[in-house]
Structures are given as C-alpha cells and as structure tokens.
Design a protein around this motif. Structure first.
Motif, short mmCIF file in Angstrom:
data_model
loop_
_atom_site.label_atom_id
_atom_site.label_comp_id
_atom_site.label_asym_id
_atom_site.label_seq_id
_atom_site.Cartn_x
_atom_site.Cartn_y
_atom_site.Cartn_z
N HIS A 171 -4.67 -9.80 -25.98
CA HIS A 171 -3.80 -8.66 -26.29
C HIS A 171 -4.62 -7.39 -26.49
N THR A 172 -4.24 -6.34 -25.81
CA THR A 172 -5.06 -5.12 -25.89
C THR A 172 -4.28 -3.87 -26.32
N THR A 226 5.97 -2.42 -31.57
CA THR A 226 6.68 -2.94 -30.40
C THR A 226 8.10 -3.31 -30.79
N THR A 276 4.73 3.38 -33.56
CA THR A 276 3.83 2.63 -32.67
C THR A 276 4.12 1.12 -32.60
#
Ligand code: B12
Lengths: 211, 484
Positions: free
Chosen positions: A103-104, B289, B287
């Motif tokens: 994951h980046t 998700t 920021t």
C-alpha cells in the motif's frame, strides 16, 4: 493593501504567478527579504495550517498555497543572508512502506505534504526491508524516518524493522514516525516510536520536532 | 417477471465511448505486469511484451477473442452442495457476499479488536444461517493470533471446515497462493474435483494505474493454470491514485479489470470470471479513504453497466457498507442507499455484508441486519408485474366492493396474494402496546436475539473428518514453508 499583505493573500489563494511577481516587486521597492518572509509567508502558511486542521480548506488548496510559497521563497533566497538561508535548509526524511506491504497511497500523501513545506523526502517505495531503511538513513544522514503499514500482517515486519534501526549505530539520533490504517498509538508506544494518525499530523510532527 | 427493475446510468453513446476508451488504453498504453513466466506465456499468445520493462500491450483481436471465450453460464459451487450459485442468476436476482479482509471484529458487546480464529468460526456459523447471504469471504485474522506470514492460509482452514457456502479467497502474499489452492483442492478430494466443482474463487487486485504486482499476477497465473474462477478486483481511490472524478476512477478500474479478464481468458479460455470494481474515493479535506461517497456509488453503477450490458460479463461490487464507525444513522443511510442502488443496477453480486468503518471492521450484528436489508433489496429488484390479475381490475369492474358484505380481507384475490408482501424478519410490525410489552426492542436488540439463537443451535455444516485431515496436511506444509 500593503504589498506584504497582498503576498499573504495570494499565497492563501494558491496563486503562484502573482506571489512571485509580488515578491519581485517588493524587493525592487526596497523591502527586506526576511521581512517578506516573516510578515507574509510564514503567517500565510500558519493560516493554511489552521484552515486545514479546522477542516476549512481542501488538501489541493493547501498544496497550491505551499507551491506558491515555495516559488516565492526561491525569489527571496538570493537576498537572504547566509545565516538566514541556513534556516531554510530543509530536513531530510526517509519514508517507505514496510516489507510485506504494497500500500502506497497514505505514504505518498505524507511525502507530498512534506515536500510541499520544503522538506526533502527520500521515498523508498513499498515493501522496504530494515536494511534498505538503514542504508538510506546512512546515505542521506537523515534524522527522520517515516514508515507506513496498512496490513496487520505487516505490523510484524514493522516491529522488526524498527528494532533493526534502533539497534544500528548511526552516530546521531534517528526519530521514527509510523502511520497507516492499522497502526495505533498503543502499538507505536509498545515499539518505542512516534505515531501520527494522518498525513497532516505527520507533517506537523516533523515540522515541530525540526523546530 | 423477475429481475425486472434495473436502471441505466449511462446512455448508449456514453457506454460505447467508455468501452472504446478502455480498449484503446489496453492497446495503446497497455499494462505493467511483474511476472516473467506469465509475460512470456502471454507473449507466445500474441501480446506485445517487453520482458525488460515488464510492459505488455494487447491488440483488438486479442481483446475480442478473450471476451468471446468468457463462458456465458457457469456455477460457483458450495462445499455443502446446497448453495451452488448459477450465473447468470436464473431468478434475475443478485447474489450477495460478506465483507472481505477487514482486520477488526466488533463483538456483540461492542468491543473492537483484531479478529481471532474463534471469531472466524463464529462468523461462519452465522453466515451458514443467513438465508440472504450467498457466499463468504475470509475475515482477516492477525499476526497476534496466527503466524503473520500465513493469516490467509489459517483463515482459509477455518472457512473450509465450517462454511457451507462458496468461499472467495483474498491472498496476502505470493508464496501463499499455491497453498491456498492446494488446501481448497484437499477439501474436495483433489485438484480435478476442484476444477469440476470450484468451491472457491480468488481475488486478484491491480494497483492503479494499470500495474499488477507479482502476488496478483501469481494469483491470475495459478488460477488460470489450475482452472479456478477469479473475480478480478480493482480498488482505486479517486483523487489519490486515479482521477478525482468518479467517472475517471470507474474508467481506470474497469480497464484494469478488463486487462485481467483478457489475460485469464487467453491463458485459460472458458475460465469463469466476474468483474469486481471496488471503488473508493479520498476525502479531499481529511485525506481518509471513503467507500460511501455518492458519486462513487454512481460510478459503481457505471462499472456494473459497462460489464453486464456492454460486455455481457458478470459484475460485482460493494452492495453495502459505510464510512461510519458505528451502527448509527449514518451507517444505515449509507448502506441502504448503496444496497438499493446496486440492487437496481445490472450487478450480479452485491458485496460487503457486515462491514463498518470503510471495510476495516466487521460486526456479527451488522451481518444479521444486512441479511435483512439484502432480503428487501432482492424483493425490490424482482419488481411487480402489472397485469389483469395483479391490478385486480375484474373485481373492481364487477363492482364487488359495492356489495355491503364485501371486504377485501375476504376476497378471493386477497386469498391468492396475501402471502406475497416481503416481511423482514426482525422489523417491528406491531403496535405500541405490544412493542412495549415485548421490551421496546430495537432492530439491534432483535439482531442480538437472533445471534444467540443461531449460536445456541447446532451448526448445519462441517467438512468431513477425512477431508479435514487432508486440509490440515496442506496447512502443515504451508506453515513449514511460509512461516519465517
Ligand atoms: C486501496 C487499497 C489497496 C490497493 C493499494 C493501492 C496502493 N497503491 O496503495 C491494493 C488493491 C493494491 C491493495 C492491496 C491489498 N490490500 Co488493500 N486496501 C486498500 C484500501 C481500500 C484503501 C487504502 C488506502 O490507500 N487508503 C488511502 C490512504 C490515504 O489512507 P491511509 O493509507 O489509511 O493513510 C492515512 C493514514 O493511515 C495515514 N498514514 C498512512 N501511512 C502513513 C505513514 C506515516 C508515516 C504517517 C505519518 C501517516 C500515514 O495518513 C493517511 C491519511 O492522511 C484499504 C481499505 C481502507 N479502508 O483503508 C484496503 C486494506 C488496507 N487492504 C487490505 C488487504 C487485505 C489488502 C491485500 C492483502 C488484499 C489483496 N489480496 O489484494 C493486498 C495487499 C498485499 C500486500 N502484501 O501488501 C485490508 C487490510 C486488512 C488487514 N488485515 O490488514 C484493507 C483494510 C481492506 C480489506 N478489508 O480487505 N489494497
């Protein structure tokens, strides 16, 4: 409006072109570079920080503002004394997602935020081993390491990597800040490192410790 | 007629534009695939491959050939044999599944912690009893309770032991993939049996944009070699690693999935595949998700329409879930909004049952309530027939109601139809007095009651001891090879 106030305003608006123009104008009108920095730029960035923390502005707006400020600083740099320029030397931060984890997005976000405030970021990418972190810290003589883990399984490798870095003798102190969706303050405490819940807090932590 | 309510979110021009842009992307830009063996196999099959850069491009002919090879009909089998899933769904309904991969478990007392193996067993006992949940996934256990390098393998062992329903597997590491296949094969008496009746299918995920890491390529490759169905996924985050517009994000996700489907069908023509775009967006202020942004919901419908109507490929996406931390009002607004929208899309599978907190937490109580919500959504999709019998016009024209002794309650028409309305099991349908007498129970209270009833009853399924012994043998091998 005072030209310094105008620069403040243009940075808040994220207007890079106007910020640069105004900086040049001020300098040619005899303003001191440090004064512009102190009266317009730093307050503008403080204001951006407040807006962001209070959920009053969007990330892209803040990034545009920081870009405008960086462009303005480039104009001012030649007019700052050696002493003043030293203050502008940026901190180097090593960042990477730990071994076993690809994951980046979160890590990239932290990098972008840090770069936007002038920090030099060495992004090692994802799936990074303890050795790779240690080599980078040594190579760049970095004081800060930031690590991301998004998988519970990767927290096992995070623990291992942190231990490897802590056991290594660099000749200077290295601050490790961890983050990522599964990482918690309790886990950070347990492995003896700093924790930042999100990219904004991560950036603030670096700036605070750097100060 | 069944499965009749479906709405389109794109017009024909938009649909064909999206198709042609996706194909153009696969042909002109192509993909990055980190798997040498697979790259050389695909080169032999006609793809344009650069072994050095690991980049691969498709041709229009290959795309068309692959799409043609996708089976129109196939079945995802269940270990118990009682819940086999035929595609397309003969009733026109959708299938549903549980959330995959969430690391946290919110137990019935409301405590949230990493999922334990005992809770995995609890989960499957519940899913076996949920009539509106059609297949299951692997809840994610953690390195705290099982070896961190093999969480998927350990969780699959529990799934194979307990789940009566088809299992969708999400691997965690490249090296684990073959063991996950071998373990599934052991549960049915060998790979040949598994190919004939796949009781498992796999997740492979692209990394936006257009990149396939070794693990995911390995999943595609091993599944193609072994003839095991794949539900290829793309998990883009709008604004972070794909365009900020939901449409742009749907475009990339669909292209990435299309590439996986083309590769699978070239490697194994006729392999069952289900396109699974799982779209997210990044909140531009915080920021984080998000799963439940409204535009992203529409983008999911776009993606469903593209695959189902544009390519006649079965499609699957989130059908429930929330960004809320709690089982609060936001949670229920977000999940029913999504479920109902997806139920009325062309989707074949609605996923995510039991999930809270953007797929990071699962809750048994939420699962029990989602079972109820899916029941309603399934009913919505079935729609209503409008004809002489259903509108009951004959009784009205005959002026039966003018007869003072007439009552609809007693009419023959009522007698024929009174059982039809959908009655959610746990919803209050009673008056205030009875409700109070019964303890003023909320939906969550009733879900808790149902939880205890299910947990106190005998489980309906367990894998036979001899097959389980075979599974354990593979687990042992996996443990030796994977746990460092
Ligand atoms: C997008 C995504 C992916 C993408 C990643 C693409 C990419 N380039 O990164 C892909 C599809 C590749 C992927 C793969 C996998 N994923 Co994934 N993924 C996600 C998802 C949906 C979003 C993660 C994300 O990028 N968020 C966006 C960023 C901005 O948020 P964030 O990372 O949380 O970052 C914030 C903070 O955490 C913090 N932060 C993050 N890092 C750092 C670092 C520092 C230093 C600091 C200060 C702060 C910080 O700052 C950010 C906010 O400002 C999550 C679900 C979720 N709800 O999070 C699952 C999730 C994390 N994945 C999961 C899983 C299981 C996987 C896979 C194993 C599954 C699979 N087979 O595909 C693989 C991983 C394989 C591997 N070995 O690594 C699970 C994890 C479960 C667990 N047990 O740990 C989750 C929770 C989803 C799920 N339910 O399955 N995934």
């Amino acid at each position: 409006m005072l030209p310094t106030k105008k620069i403040f305003q243009k940075i808040i608006e994220g207007d890079e072109v106007c910020t640069v123009e105004l900086c040049r104008e001020c300098l040619s009108n005899g303003y001191d570079a440090m004064e512009i920095l102190e009266k317009s730029m730093i307050p503008a960035m403080d204001q951006c920080g407040v807006l962001l923390t209070n959920r009053k502005s969007f990330i892209p707006q803040v990034l545009m503002s920081t870009r405008a400020m960086q462009a303005g600083i480039e104009v001012l740099k030649p007019y700052l004394s050696q002493q003043e320029n030293k203050l502008m030397i940026s901190e180097t931060v090593i960042i990477g997602t730990v071994m076993g984890d690809v994951h980046t997005i979160g890590k990239n976000l932290v990098s972008i935020m840090l770069e936007s405030v002038g920090t030099t970021v060495i992004d090692l990418g994802a799936n990074i081993s303890g050795k790779e972190f240690i080599d980078a810290i040594t190579k760049y003589q970095a004081r800060f390491v930031m690590m991301s883990a998004m998988l519970t399984s990767a927290m096992v490798s995070m623990r291992k990597i942190v231990k490897e870095i802590k056991d290594h003798e660099f000749g200077w102190d290295v601050v490790i800040i961890i983050g990522g969706v599964m990482v918690t303050l309790a886990f950070a405490k347990e492995i003896g490192v700093e924790y930042a819940e999100n990219a904004i807090i991560g950036m603030e932590k670096i700036l605070k410790i750097h100060d | 007629m069944v499965g009749r309510i479906k709405y389109n979110v794109m017009n024909d021009t938009e649909l064909s534009f999206l198709k042609s842009e996706i194909e153009r992307l696969l042909i002109e830009r192509g993909i990055h695939l980190e798997h040498d063996e697979m790259l050389s196999d695909l080169a032999e099959l006609g793809c344009q491959v650069d072994m050095e850069t690991k980049d691969l491009k498709f041709t229009k002919e290959l795309i068309d050939k692959a799409v043609k090879a996708i089976p129109e009909k196939f079945t995802l089998y269940s270990p118990s044999g009682t819940r086999d899933l035929d595609f397309p769904n003969p009733d026109g309904g959708f299938y549903s599944r549980t959330n995959t991969g969430a690391p946290n478990y919110r137990d019935i007392k409301g405590n949230t912690h990493y999922t334990t193996l005992e809770e995995v067993e609890e989960w499957y006992k519940l899913t076996n009893a949920m009539e509106n949940i059609d297949f299951v996934t692997l809840p994610s256990t953690s390195g705290e309770y099982v070896p961190g390098d093999a969480v998927d393998v350990y969780t699959l062992e529990k799934a194979l032991k307990h789940s009566a329903k088809h299992i969708w597997i999400q691997p965690y590491e490249s090296d684990n993939v073959q063991y996950l296949i071998d373990m599934s094969a052991a549960a049915v008496g060998g790979l040949e049996e598994l190919q004939k009746k796949p009781i498992v299918s796999f997740i492979a995920c692209s990394v936006p944009c257009m990149t396939y890491k070794h693990m995911d390529a390995e999943i595609l490759y091993r599944c193609a070699k072994s003839g095991i169905p794949v539900q290829p996924c793309s998990l883009p985050t709008a604004g972070a690693n794909t365009p900020v517009t939901a449409q742009g994000t749907a475009f990339i996700a669909c292209a990435e999935i299309m590439a996986m489907i083309v590769m699978l069908e070239l490697l194994h023509p006729g392999l069952p595949v289900i396109a699974t775009p799982l779209l997210f967006s990044m909140d531009m202020m915080t920021t984080y998700t998000l799963q439940s942004n409204t535009e992203i919901t529409i983008a999911r419908l776009i993606a469903m329409e593209l695959f189902e109507n544009g390519y006649n490929i079965r499609a699957h996406s989130y059908g429930t879930g929330t960004d809320s931390m709690e089982m609060d009002a936001q949670n229920f607004i977000e999940r029913t909004n999504l479920t109902d929208s997806m139920a009325m899309s062309a989707a074949s599978i609605l996923g995510g049952a039991g999930q809270l907190e953007t797929a990071k937490t699962i809750s048994p109580l939420q699962l029990i309530i989602d079972n109820e919500i899916f029941g309603i959504a399934q009913r919505l999709r079935r729609g209503l027939d409008v004809n002489i019998e259903t509108i009951d016009s004959e009784e009205i024209f005959a002026c039966l109601d003018k007869d003072p002794t007439f009552s609809y309650l007693m009419s023959p028409h009522t007698n024929r139809h009174f059982m039809e309305p959908h009655r959610p099991d746990m919803f209050n349908r009673d008056g205030a007095v009875n409700w109070e007498t019964d303890g003023c129970k909320s939906l969550t209270d009733k879900a808790l009651e149902k939880f205890h009833i299910i947990m106190n009853a005998e489980d309906t399924y367990e894998l036979s001891a001899d097959k389980m012994a075979e599974v354990k043998k593979v687990l042992k091998l996996a443990n030796e090879a994977l746990v460092k």
